[in-house]
Design a protein around this motif. Structure first.
Motif, PDB file in Angstrom:
ATOM      1  N   ALA A   1      52.969  59.147  80.649  1.00 51.59           N
ATOM      2  CA  ALA A   1      53.203  60.378  79.892  1.00 51.59           C
ATOM      3  C   ALA A   1      53.301  61.573  80.831  1.00 51.59           C
ATOM      4  N   ALA A   2      52.424  61.617  81.831  1.00 56.37           N
ATOM      5  CA  ALA A   2      52.430  62.725  82.792  1.00 56.37           C
ATOM      6  C   ALA A   2      53.697  62.699  83.641  1.00 56.37           C
ATOM      7  N   GLY A   3      54.093  61.507  84.076  1.00 57.06           N
ATOM      8  CA  GLY A   3      55.294  61.383  84.904  1.00 57.06           C
ATOM      9  C   GLY A   3      56.551  61.778  84.158  1.00 57.06           C
ATOM     10  N   ALA A   4      56.640  61.388  82.884  1.00 57.84           N
ATOM     11  CA  ALA A   4      57.807  61.736  82.079  1.00 57.84           C
ATOM     12  C   ALA A   4      57.854  63.236  81.825  1.00 57.84           C
ATOM     13  N   ALA A   5      56.688  63.839  81.547  1.00 52.54           N
ATOM     14  CA  ALA A   5      56.641  65.282  81.303  1.00 52.54           C
ATOM     15  C   ALA A   5      57.019  66.066  82.558  1.00 52.54           C
ATOM     16  N   LYS A   6      56.531  65.618  83.702  1.00 46.11           N
ATOM     17  CA  LYS A   6      56.818  66.280  84.985  1.00 46.11           C
ATOM     18  C   LYS A   6      58.314  66.322  85.265  1.00 46.11           C
TER      19      LYS A   6
ATOM     20  N   LYS B   1      68.255  59.744  81.404  1.00 48.45           N
ATOM     21  CA  LYS B   1      68.051  60.906  80.549  1.00 48.45           C
ATOM     22  C   LYS B   1      66.993  60.638  79.479  1.00 48.45           C
ATOM     23  N   ALA B   2      66.446  59.416  79.476  1.00 44.72           N
ATOM     24  CA  ALA B   2      65.401  59.068  78.511  1.00 44.72           C
ATOM     25  C   ALA B   2      64.658  57.834  79.002  1.00 44.72           C
ATOM     26  N   LEU B   3      63.535  57.563  78.356  1.00 42.55           N
ATOM     27  CA  LEU B   3      62.661  56.467  78.787  1.00 42.55           C
ATOM     28  C   LEU B   3      62.115  55.720  77.587  1.00 42.55           C
ATOM     29  N   VAL B   4      62.044  54.396  77.682  1.00 40.39           N
ATOM     30  CA  VAL B   4      61.345  53.564  76.695  1.00 40.39           C
ATOM     31  C   VAL B   4      60.467  52.587  77.473  1.00 40.39           C
ATOM     32  N   ASN B   5      59.611  51.876  76.768  1.00 41.34           N
ATOM     33  CA  ASN B   5      58.740  50.901  77.432  1.00 41.34           C
ATOM     34  C   ASN B   5      58.777  49.561  76.718  1.00 41.34           C
ATOM     35  N   ALA B   6      58.547  48.509  77.467  1.00 40.99           N
ATOM     36  CA  ALA B   6      58.335  47.199  76.874  1.00 40.99           C
ATOM     37  C   ALA B   6      56.863  47.101  76.499  1.00 40.99           C
TER      38      ALA B   6
ATOM     39  N   LYS C   1      60.637  66.063  82.882  1.00 46.58           N
ATOM     40  CA  LYS C   1      61.313  66.457  81.641  1.00 46.58           C
ATOM     41  C   LYS C   1      62.191  65.326  81.103  1.00 46.58           C
ATOM     42  N   LEU C   2      61.590  64.154  81.061  1.00 47.23           N
ATOM     43  CA  LEU C   2      62.288  62.954  80.626  1.00 47.23           C
ATOM     44  C   LEU C   2      61.819  62.570  79.221  1.00 47.23           C
ATOM     45  N   PRO C   3      62.650  62.748  78.201  1.00 47.59           N
ATOM     46  CA  PRO C   3      62.248  62.372  76.843  1.00 47.59           C
ATOM     47  C   PRO C   3      61.950  60.875  76.763  1.00 47.59           C
ATOM     48  N   ALA C   4      60.871  60.527  76.067  1.00 47.39           N
ATOM     49  CA  ALA C   4      60.481  59.119  75.972  1.00 47.39           C
ATOM     50  C   ALA C   4      60.032  58.787  74.559  1.00 47.39           C
ATOM     51  N   ILE C   5      60.399  57.593  74.127  1.00 48.51           N
ATOM     52  CA  ILE C   5      59.864  57.070  72.870  1.00 48.51           C
ATOM     53  C   ILE C   5      59.177  55.753  73.200  1.00 48.51           C
ATOM     54  N   TYR C   6      57.902  55.673  72.852  1.00 47.22           N
ATOM     55  CA  TYR C   6      57.065  54.543  73.256  1.00 47.22           C
ATOM     56  C   TYR C   6      56.850  53.574  72.091  1.00 47.22           C
ATOM     57  N   SER C   7      56.157  52.480  72.410  1.00 44.79           N
ATOM     58  CA  SER C   7      55.951  51.411  71.429  1.00 44.79           C
ATOM     59  C   SER C   7      54.656  51.548  70.642  1.00 44.79           C
ATOM     60  N   ASP C   8      53.828  52.541  71.004  1.00 44.98           N
ATOM     61  CA  ASP C   8      52.516  52.644  70.363  1.00 44.98           C
ATOM     62  C   ASP C   8      52.046  54.089  70.338  1.00 44.98           C
ATOM     63  N   GLU C   9      51.373  54.494  69.269  1.00 44.79           N
ATOM     64  CA  GLU C   9      50.898  55.866  69.126  1.00 44.79           C
ATOM     65  C   GLU C   9      49.922  56.279  70.221  1.00 44.79           C
ATOM     66  N   GLU C  10      49.288  55.306  70.894  1.00 50.96           N
ATOM     67  CA  GLU C  10      48.345  55.622  71.956  1.00 50.96           C
ATOM     68  C   GLU C  10      49.019  56.373  73.103  1.00 50.96           C
ATOM     69  N   TYR C  11      50.316  56.143  73.296  1.00 48.24           N
ATOM     70  CA  TYR C  11      51.051  56.875  74.332  1.00 48.24           C
ATOM     71  C   TYR C  11      51.173  58.350  73.965  1.00 48.24           C
ATOM     72  N   VAL C  12      51.295  58.635  72.682  1.00 46.84           N
ATOM     73  CA  VAL C  12      51.429  60.024  72.233  1.00 46.84           C
ATOM     74  C   VAL C  12      50.090  60.748  72.368  1.00 46.84           C
ATOM     75  N   THR C  13      49.016  60.093  72.003  1.00 48.42           N
ATOM     76  CA  THR C  13      47.695  60.713  72.165  1.00 48.42           C
ATOM     77  C   THR C  13      47.351  60.888  73.639  1.00 48.42           C
TER      78      THR C  13
ATOM     79  N   ALA D   1      58.433  54.329  90.407  1.00 49.05           N
ATOM     80  CA  ALA D   1      59.316  53.955  89.307  1.00 49.05           C
ATOM     81  C   ALA D   1      60.031  55.185  88.757  1.00 49.05           C
ATOM     82  N   PHE D   2      59.315  56.292  88.636  1.00 49.53           N
ATOM     83  CA  PHE D   2      59.947  57.526  88.159  1.00 49.53           C
ATOM     84  C   PHE D   2      60.973  58.046  89.154  1.00 49.53           C
ATOM     85  N   ASP D   3      60.691  57.883  90.425  1.00 49.74           N
ATOM     86  CA  ASP D   3      61.673  58.286  91.445  1.00 49.74           C
ATOM     87  C   ASP D   3      62.964  57.487  91.276  1.00 49.74           C
ATOM     88  N   LYS D   4      62.825  56.201  90.968  1.00 48.17           N
ATOM     89  CA  LYS D   4      63.995  55.355  90.751  1.00 48.17           C
ATOM     90  C   LYS D   4      64.755  55.804  89.494  1.00 48.17           C
ATOM     91  N   ALA D   5      64.009  56.202  88.465  1.00 44.17           N
ATOM     92  CA  ALA D   5      64.642  56.655  87.230  1.00 44.17           C
ATOM     93  C   ALA D   5      65.470  57.918  87.476  1.00 44.17           C
TER      94      ALA D   5
END
Length: 329
Positions: free
Chosen positions: A239-244, A221-226, A246-258, A211-215
């Protein structure tokens, strides 16, 4: 005379029989049954959710192993939940606790009589689980984390944070019916912001990396999730794939940040898990789930990882930074 003596003896025998019966230990089959709760969640769900739910039960006077029993079941793929529900029905669970969409859908298909209590399940109306939040009308009730109003806010924050943002990828689970409706909402809001949206459908763990390869190929230039339980179960990989990349992401739950993600704007789950205990209590006291209005989220959080922000070389606008509820290192 003989009849009188026989009657006296008979009365004494009856009294003796009653006394002996009362002295006998109460067999399990005769004892008052302890209600059984069948708790179903994703295999690697955040354990704090369950802790919060149990805290809610304890505040209402319930103690596991004393006046309530909990049967635990877990699953990874959406299709596995059907097997889990069959097990719970066989174990004679009094209430089914559905800790995610897949569990709630499987439970509703499995039974129309056993009460089902949702724990922060997204969009139960859109899923067809209930008639409405105010009047469920079926054997399903509980709490929801449905907050579609946050979709526009997430995209707006990304637009202001990421220079020249024009393409955003959306991670979703095509097996989840309400993920498609979420995608439509995201696309609708994105048009007003001049953003092009790409859907990344993941349904099993091995779908994440492709999925990240497709992105990347899309030029995201950014990522969100359903919001979805399986997507959430892959939060560390996301989280690891986005960091690898360098894709900024805003998620739907704080658990993604932790889990290492950049930031999240959402209702979280803890409020819904805590308050789900109230529904268990009401149902055990005779309430009909069809008559119990579903409670929505009232608490919202904005979480940001300082380290993730620094690695991306980005800075939050001052007004957005002031809204941050919790900064994580």
């Amino acid at each position: 005379m003989v009849m009188a003596v026989w009657c006296r003896l008979g009365n004494r025998a009856a009294v003796l029989g009653v006394a002996l019966f009362l002295a006998l230990p109460v067999l399990p089959s005769l004892a008052q049954s302890v209600p059984v709760l069948g708790y179903v969640a994703a295999k690697n769900a955040n354990p704090k959710r369950l802790e919060v739910f149990k805290q809610g039960l304890a505040e209402l006077g319930y103690s596991e192993g004393k006046n309530v029993k909990i049967e635990y079941r877990e699953a990874v793929l959406d299709g596995e939940y059907q097997v889990v529900m069959a097990e719970l029905l066989a174990s004679k669970a009094n209430i089914i606790l559905a800790a995610n969409v897949a569990a709630a859908v499987a439970a509703a298909k499995a039974t129309s009589s056993i009460p089902i209590v949702m724990l922060a399940v997204n969009d139960p109306v859109g899923l067809g689980l209930v008639g409405s939040l105010a009047h469920p009308g079926r054997n399903v009730t509980g709490t929801t984390m449905y907050a579609p109003q946050l979709i526009a806010e997430r995209l707006t924050i990304l637009k202001r944070l990421v220079p020249n943002l024009d393409k955003v990828s959306v991670v979703l689970n095509g097996n989840n019916a309400n993920n498609l409706s979420q995608l439509e909402l995201i696309q609708s809001e994105a048009r007003g912001l001049g953003l092009e949206i790409q859907a990344l459908d993941i349904r099993k763990p091995e779908d994440v990396e492709p999925a990240f390869d497709k992105a990347v190929a899309f030029g995201a230039k950014a990522l969100v999730n359903a919001a979805d339980s399986f997507v959430n179960s892959q939060r560390f990989a996301l989280a690891a794939g986005a960091a690898k990349r360098k894709l900024p992401a805003i998620y739907s739950d704080e658990e993604y940040v932790t889990a290492g993600g950049l930031m999240a704007l959402g209702p979280g789950h803890y409020e819904g898990y805590h308050d789900a205990a109230k529904y268990v209590d009401k149902i055990l006291h005779g309430a009909n789930p069809a008559d119990l209005p579903i409670a929505g989220a009232t608490q919202f959080t904005f979480n940001v990882s300082r380290s993730a922000l620094a690695k991306l070389g980005l800075t939050l606008p001052t007004d957005i930074s002031a809204r941050t509820i919790d900064w994580l290192n």
